[in-house]
Design a protein around this motif. Structure first.
Motif, PDB file in Angstrom:
ATOM      1  N   UNK A   1      -4.308   9.464  -2.910  1.00 47.95           N
ATOM      2  CA  UNK A   1      -3.921  10.017  -4.204  1.00 47.95           C
ATOM      3  C   UNK A   1      -2.994  11.219  -4.098  1.00 47.95           C
ATOM      4  N   UNK A   2      -2.453  11.477  -2.921  1.00 42.74           N
ATOM      5  CA  UNK A   2      -1.629  12.680  -2.757  1.00 42.74           C
ATOM      6  C   UNK A   2      -0.153  12.402  -3.025  1.00 42.74           C
ATOM      7  N   UNK A   3       0.469  11.527  -2.262  1.00 45.30           N
ATOM      8  CA  UNK A   3       1.887  11.216  -2.466  1.00 45.30           C
ATOM      9  C   UNK A   3       2.189   9.853  -1.864  1.00 45.30           C
ATOM     10  N   UNK A   4       2.851   9.019  -2.645  1.00 42.99           N
ATOM     11  CA  UNK A   4       3.150   7.630  -2.278  1.00 42.99           C
ATOM     12  C   UNK A   4       4.608   7.542  -1.838  1.00 42.99           C
ATOM     13  N   UNK A   5       4.826   7.394  -0.525  1.00 44.60           N
ATOM     14  CA  UNK A   5       6.187   7.379  -0.013  1.00 44.60           C
ATOM     15  C   UNK A   5       6.901   6.058  -0.138  1.00 44.60           C
ATOM     16  N   UNK A   6       6.161   4.927  -0.159  1.00 41.97           N
ATOM     17  CA  UNK A   6       6.822   3.628  -0.146  1.00 41.97           C
ATOM     18  C   UNK A   6       6.758   2.890  -1.479  1.00 41.97           C
ATOM     19  N   UNK A   7       6.127   3.484  -2.491  1.00 39.02           N
ATOM     20  CA  UNK A   7       6.165   2.899  -3.823  1.00 39.02           C
ATOM     21  C   UNK A   7       5.190   1.783  -4.074  1.00 39.02           C
ATOM     22  N   UNK A   8       4.139   1.653  -3.241  1.00 35.15           N
ATOM     23  CA  UNK A   8       3.177   0.572  -3.465  1.00 35.15           C
ATOM     24  C   UNK A   8       1.988   1.008  -4.315  1.00 35.15           C
TER      25      UNK A   8
ATOM     26  N   UNK B   1       1.095   8.356   4.641  1.00 36.26           N
ATOM     27  CA  UNK B   1       1.510   9.411   5.555  1.00 36.26           C
ATOM     28  C   UNK B   1       2.951   9.840   5.311  1.00 36.26           C
ATOM     29  N   UNK B   2       3.805   8.888   4.911  1.00 35.88           N
ATOM     30  CA  UNK B   2       5.191   9.247   4.621  1.00 35.88           C
ATOM     31  C   UNK B   2       5.259  10.211   3.438  1.00 35.88           C
ATOM     32  N   UNK B   3       4.476   9.935   2.408  1.00 37.56           N
ATOM     33  CA  UNK B   3       4.457  10.834   1.264  1.00 37.56           C
ATOM     34  C   UNK B   3       3.921  12.200   1.637  1.00 37.56           C
ATOM     35  N   UNK B   4       2.894  12.237   2.461  1.00 36.78           N
ATOM     36  CA  UNK B   4       2.342  13.515   2.899  1.00 36.78           C
ATOM     37  C   UNK B   4       3.353  14.304   3.713  1.00 36.78           C
TER      38      UNK B   4
ATOM     39  N   UNK C   1      -1.891   0.479   4.880  1.00 37.42           N
ATOM     40  CA  UNK C   1      -1.365   0.989   3.609  1.00 37.42           C
ATOM     41  C   UNK C   1      -0.885   2.429   3.734  1.00 37.42           C
ATOM     42  N   UNK C   2      -1.373   3.154   4.756  1.00 35.75           N
ATOM     43  CA  UNK C   2      -0.985   4.549   4.946  1.00 35.75           C
ATOM     44  C   UNK C   2       0.136   4.726   5.964  1.00 35.75           C
ATOM     45  N   UNK C   3       0.281   3.747   6.866  1.00 40.34           N
ATOM     46  CA  UNK C   3       1.308   3.871   7.901  1.00 40.34           C
ATOM     47  C   UNK C   3       0.818   3.340   9.223  1.00 40.34           C
TER      48      UNK C   3
ATOM     49  N   UNK D   1       1.078   8.821  12.191  1.00 38.85           N
ATOM     50  CA  UNK D   1       0.080   9.885  12.268  1.00 38.85           C
ATOM     51  C   UNK D   1       0.457  10.910  13.325  1.00 38.85           C
ATOM     52  N   UNK D   2       0.929  10.431  14.465  1.00 38.66           N
ATOM     53  CA  UNK D   2       1.356  11.351  15.522  1.00 38.66           C
ATOM     54  C   UNK D   2       2.541  12.199  15.058  1.00 38.66           C
ATOM     55  N   UNK D   3       3.459  11.581  14.325  1.00 42.54           N
ATOM     56  CA  UNK D   3       4.602  12.328  13.804  1.00 42.54           C
ATOM     57  C   UNK D   3       4.151  13.358  12.772  1.00 42.54           C
ATOM     58  N   UNK D   4       3.189  12.990  11.936  1.00 41.33           N
ATOM     59  CA  UNK D   4       2.670  13.941  10.953  1.00 41.33           C
ATOM     60  C   UNK D   4       2.072  15.161  11.651  1.00 41.33           C
TER      61      UNK D   4
END
Length: 548
Positions: A23-30, A35-38, A79-81, A86-89
């Motif tokens: 519920x934080x940020x949706x990076x890919x629009x699904x 993780x991309x949104x975060x 769905x999160x990546x 995760x390592x990049x985050x």
């Protein structure tokens, strides 16, 4: 701090932001946060003034309970990546000066986990079943559950499998409890800790930290609905806060201490008393534990003061800092909680959800509460959207509810979805900026009034909750009196007023009464949760003062 004094570990007074990733940020629009949104929002979190991010479970999961049913602890939910995401985050967060604290779920697995699939196939008496809590049933042909325990989500805590045995699940049937008497279980979770520490994780939040160890005799409860440990003496409940559970954390602490960088644990430990909570953070065990006693206290000066004194007393006695929390993904948001009359249930103060909410009153109190807990000694957690003053969404359509509590309770308990609705970033857009405009609908519907709470609306607006939170955290970071340390209560102008000082030169005043009160002598106002009335503090308002 003297020049020769060692630097205090970061976690002793950290401000940690809880990211409910869906519920934080949706990076890919699904329609699902990821993780991309975060990663895109890391600058916002840095500028908010937090030190670390606790991220709710990001592991591969069927999502029966929003990720708290883990199928693979070494893989990321698609769905999160990906694991690489995760390592990049973790790397990006560290570059912004933010630490990363994943969730670990050691009480139960998913029924899709390879271990449970193996256990079902292996049958009675197999080593695979010994990793879980399988038992024969009672009654004719074993057709009744092994005991009378009920699930946290409603209904029996047992499910029968095809060969007639039953397995324990203190939560949903898709979340079978593991058996912590089994050496393989202990070894596996220690390996999972090392897997993520090796990738730069700075600590873990431990889900259901109080619940791992069960009485091997599995006795009936006098109250089958007592999932909080109130019907037995200290350490005597068959699955809540048993004495032996801290043996697990002594082993975990040794693992954390073997890594550089002051890795830490925070326990979600619902215990019947602050005295029992202190056991989890004694020397050689966990670093911190959420102060839920404070979270459930009503908006009442005596109750809050007692919680502060009792909790800090027991924790300081074992050398641990307090860890304050007002909101998380399991409880009603503060503007709605403080906007209803308090009632007492099972020793905890809560409210009746059928009572109407006075959101204006609740918000005023939530603002004051934010200043109060930000001024207390120790660390604190901020749940996403708390810094916006978001109220609970009480009217999610029944067809959209996803918390397993809704179904398991026979549609009598709406569950926790109301505090989990995707947060608003912009007043405009199809999902208020949660995802790309025109992308998929958010996984829980957002109400139209979310536009009034959007980050872009509150940013730079004088008096907004967001600007109050930013100011409070900035002041907390730079003022030498705030963070870890002690507080001294001073005389207050009324029973419903809290006044304490912290050294050097800081005073916090909170008026929980219905009438304005005079401010004590001071050298200036540092920050107030609402407008002051000259030299008086209005009802349900808090102020930070420069003290003599």
């Amino acid at each position: 701090m003297t020049p020769d004094a060692p630097e205090s570990p970061w976690w002793r007074d950290a401000v940690i932001y809880q990211v409910y990733i869906r519920s934080f940020a949706d990076g890919d629009g699904d329609g699902i946060g990821d993780l991309a949104g975060l990663r895109d929002r890391l600058p916002y979190l840095r500028d908010l003034g937090v030190d670390a991010l606790w991220i709710n479970p990001w592991y591969a999961s069927p999502q029966v309970d929003a990720g708290y049913d883990v199928a693979d602890y070494r893989a990321i939910e698609p769905a999160y990546g990906t694991l690489a995401d995760a390592e990049k985050l973790i790397t990006d967060a560290h570059e912004y000066g933010l630490r990363i604290i994943p969730d670990i779920v050691p009480n139960h697995l998913s029924d899709h986990h390879a271990w449970f699939v193996e256990a079902l196939a292996a049958g009675r008496g197999s080593p695979a079943r010994e990793r879980f809590v399988f038992r024969e049933g009672r009654g004719p042909d074993g057709a009744e559950p092994p005991n009378n325990w009920n699930s946290h989500f409603g209904g029996p805590a047992w499910t029968r499998v095809e060969d007639g045995q039953w397995y324990l699940h203190l939560f949903a049937p898709g979340q079978p409890d593991v058996n912590w008497e089994n050496d393989e279980v202990a070894a596996e979770f220690e390996a999972v800790l090392r897997f993520w520490f090796d990738r730069g994780a700075d600590g873990f939040r431990i889900d259901v930290a109080h619940g791992l160890v069960k009485d091997v005799d599995l006795p009936d409860l006098s109250d089958p609905d007592d999932v909080g440990g109130y019907s037995a003496g200290p350490g005597q409940h068959p699955y809540v806060d048993r004495d032996a559970v801290t043996d697990v954390y002594e082993s975990w602490r040794r693992i954390a201490d073997s890594y550089d960088g002051a890795r830490m644990f925070v326990a979600e430990a619902w215990t019947p008393s602050p005295e029992r909570l202190a056991r989890y953070v004694e020397a050689g065990r966990l670093h911190t534990a959420f102060n839920f006693d404070y979270l459930v206290a009503p908006w009442d000066a005596a109750a809050l003061r007692e919680s502060i004194d009792v909790t800090t007393g027991y924790l300081h006695a074992v050398g641990a800092p307090a860890t304050w929390v007002l909101e998380n993904h399991d409880v009603v948001r503060t503007p709605s909680r403080y906007g209803r009359p308090a009632v007492e249930r099972h020793g905890n103060v809560t409210f009746d959800e059928s009572d109407p909410v006075d959101v204006e009153l609740g918000t005023r109190r939530a603002r004051a509460a934010f200043l109060l807990y930000s001024a207390l000694p120790g660390g604190l957690y901020v749940y996403q959207g708390q810094e916006l003053g978001l109220p609970q969404v009480d009217d999610i359509p029944e067809a959209a509810l996803q918390d397993p509590t809704w179904e398991r309770s026979g549609h009598t308990d709406r569950g926790r979805d109301g505090c989990r609705v995707p947060i608003p970033w912009t007043a405009a857009g199809s999902s208020f900026g949660f995802g790309p405009d025109g992308g998929g609908s958010p996984w829980l519907p957002q109400p139209d009034w979310f536009a009034d709470y959007a980050v872009d609306v509150e940013t730079g607006r004088d008096g907004s909750f967001l600007e109050l939170a930013r100011a409070a955290l900035a002041t907390r970071r730079r003022h030498p009196a705030l963070g870890e340390g002690d507080l001294d209560w001073v005389s207050a102008p009324g029973d419903e007023v809290l006044v304490f000082r912290r050294s050097p030169a800081f005073c916090c005043v909170v008026n929980l009464s219905a009438d304005p009160v005079d401010l004590p002598d001071h050298d200036g106002v540092l920050l107030a949760s609402g407008p002051l009335d000259g030299g008086r503090l209005p009802a349900d308002t808090a102020v930070w003062l420069a003290a003599h």
